[in-house]
Enzyme design. Structure first.
Site, short mmCIF file in Angstrom:
data_model
loop_
_atom_site.label_atom_id
_atom_site.label_comp_id
_atom_site.label_asym_id
_atom_site.label_seq_id
_atom_site.Cartn_x
_atom_site.Cartn_y
_atom_site.Cartn_z
N CYS A 4 6.43 25.72 1.77
CA CYS A 4 5.39 26.25 2.68
C CYS A 4 4.31 26.97 1.91
CB CYS A 4 6.03 27.18 3.70
SG CYS A 4 7.02 28.46 2.93
N LYS B 211 21.32 28.28 12.77
CA LYS B 211 21.22 26.82 12.86
C LYS B 211 20.43 26.27 11.68
CE LYS B 211 18.57 23.70 14.43
NZ LYS B 211 18.93 22.67 13.43
N GLU C 176 7.87 31.86 10.82
CA GLU C 176 7.41 31.57 9.45
C GLU C 176 7.09 30.09 9.44
OE1 GLU C 176 7.02 33.74 7.11
OE2 GLU C 176 8.18 35.46 7.78
N GLU D 70 -0.95 19.92 6.30
CA GLU D 70 0.13 20.21 5.35
C GLU D 70 0.78 18.88 4.96
OE1 GLU D 70 3.63 22.28 6.90
OE2 GLU D 70 3.59 23.55 5.13
#
Ligand code: NAD
Length: 450
Positions: free
Chosen positions: A262, A153, A228, A353
């Site tokens: 990331c 997906k 992750e 983040e």
């Protein structure tokens, strides 16, 4: 229902696709389940050959895939070409891994004991929008090499290259039903995959917030998960470093992919005695980052993924700006390269983040202070240490709570080496031979000989 795919550099519609829901997800899982027994039984030689053929097809169709990725994600074409090159390398690597994923024999009394690496069955792969093709391949390569079938997906914003990759997999001879791609919302298709009793494992890359929900929902069926997740990585620059080199590299380690990475080194920790000098060098280097049309060969940074995301990124910049770059005129979700600081590690821009081209510069006093600040985050994905002192480099690399760290470099990812996080950046490792562990189960067999 349909999904509208937009080019973030022009805001134009690139494609309209049918949106999958729960029913389509169940059908894809059923196809993958049916395909599993015969795919598991394919001998190592032919399975490796199909993966090798897929790698070659990615190379042969590389320019088309790169153009598609650039139009869909807004990333510079030179980046997309590099990423497609890595995808081919990933499939080459895992084609070679098929017959090197050994079991063991273990000395025991009364017989022979051996282990096998068994596939899990149907695995669900959930991928974010920032590196759609790359991250798909990091999961598909080991999943297929181990003999699993797959429902992939992609993020609903960026599904185009995953769909094309599934076509190439068929062309490579990988049988119908082994690789299934679903375009649909995470909270529907993703959620269903996580809850589905016939899905044995979820390989998830995305935000820590959604990853937490995936882990919770997977508990109901004791589903295996690898996560992750996000990062807030530190780029630690000591006074004895090659400051020119560290400063020249720093902008690309956080403005690359427009900061939507990331591994972005979005906190630059600088020893206080060289703070002013480093900041000057960093701003000079940041001025050199070339924003513009992602299809232009010389462009180094494109727009953000969406207007909504741009608003979130902007909310982090509220003062103490040391540098703010220019953006192209006209349409597109542009955001300028921004250097904030000096700030403390307590401020929001240093804690959360940002996932945009915003870097926070944070001073430190000495080695112990640098380690303390770098580790003062819930995340632990990546990072760098810049110093000319070899002992210090190793001491600090060992002391940092992070899954991936580079010395005098900002590179994080290689096809043959393990990649993944500590702490709330997730668990499990992708890439290299370590990646196979996430897509296989160890079976122990004892044969009595007496
Ligand atoms: P996201 O968490 O919003 O979405 C990731 C994927 O999960 C998408 O495909 C989405 O549709 C799906 N999803 C959403 N809700 C779901 C649900 N309830 N159940 C199952 N699936 C669901 O992340 P994003 O905004 O696409 O990507 C950005 C994030 O990904 C950042 O936090 C970034 O750090 C992280 N990321 C991590 C890595 C890594 O390797 N550690 C790599 C790239 C990106």
């Amino acid at each position: 229902m349909s999904v509208t795919v937009v080019n973030p550099a022009t805001e134009e519609t690139v494609a309209e696709l049918d949106e999958a829901g729960v029913e389509e997800t169940d059908a894809a899982v059923a196809r993958a389940k049916e395909a599993f027994p015969s795919w598991r039984d394919v001998a190592p030689g032919p399975r490796a050959a199909m993966l090798r053929r897929l790698a070659t097809l990615v190379e042969e169709n590389g320019e088309e895939l790169a153009r598609l990725e650039t139009r869909n994600v807004g990333k510079p074409i030179s980046d997309s070409r590099g990423e497609v090159g890595m995808v081919a390398e990933v499939f080459h690597f895992y084609s070679g891994a098929v017959d090197k994923h050994y079991g063991e024999t273990i000395p025991v009394a009364g017989g022979v004991d051996m282990t096998f690496r068994e596939p899990l069955g149907v695995v669900g792969l959930i991928v974010p929008w920032n590196f759609p093709l790359n991250i798909s391949s990091w999961k598909l390569g080991p999943a297929l090499a181990c003999g699993n079938t797959v429902v992939l997906k992609p993020a609903e914003l960026t599904p185009l290259t995953a769909l094309r990759l599934a076509e190439l997999a068929l062309e490579a001879g990988i049988p119908e039903g082994v690789v299934n791609v679903l375009v649909g919302p995470g909270r529907v298709v993703g959620q269903r995959l996580v809850e589905h009793p016939e899905v044995a494992k979820i390989g998830f890359t995305g935000s820590t917030e959604v990853g937490r929900g995936v882990m919770q929902a997977a508990a109901a069926t004791i589903k295996r998960v690898t996560l992750e997740l996000g990062g807030k990585s530190a780029n630690v620059v000591f006074a004895d470093a090659d400051l020119e080199k560290a400063a020249a590299a720093a902008p690309y380690a956080v403005f690359g992919n427009a900061g939507q990475d990331c591994c972005a080194r979005s906190r630059v920790l600088v020893e206080r005695t060289v703070l002013d000098r480093f900041l000057e060098l960093l701003v000079d280097a940041a001025k050199g980052v070339k924003l513009g049309d992602p299809e232009d060969e010389s462009t180094e940074m494109g727009p953000l993924i969406s207007a909504e995301h741009r608003e979130r990124v902007a909310s982090f910049v509220d003062g103490n700006v040391a540098f703010r770059g220019e953006i192209p005129e006209g349409r597109g979700f542009w955001f300028p390269c921004t250097v904030v600081g000096p700030v403390t590690n307590e401020e929001r821009v240093a804690r959360e983040e940002v996932f945009g081209p915003v870097v926070a510069v944070i001073p430190f006093e000495d080695e112990a202070d640098a380690i303390r600040i770098a580790n003062d985050t819930p995340y632990g994905l990546s990072g760098s240490v810049w110093t000319e002192n070899g002992s210090r480099a190793l001491r600090v690399a060992r002391a940092l709570e992070t899954g991936v760290i580079s010395v005098n470099s900002n590179s994080s990812v290689r096809v043959s080496t393990p990649f993944g996080g500590f702490k709330q950046s997730g668990f499990g490792r992708e890439l290299g031979m370590h990646g196979l562990a996430g897509y296989s189960e160890v079976k122990n067999v004892f044969v009595a000989t007496e």
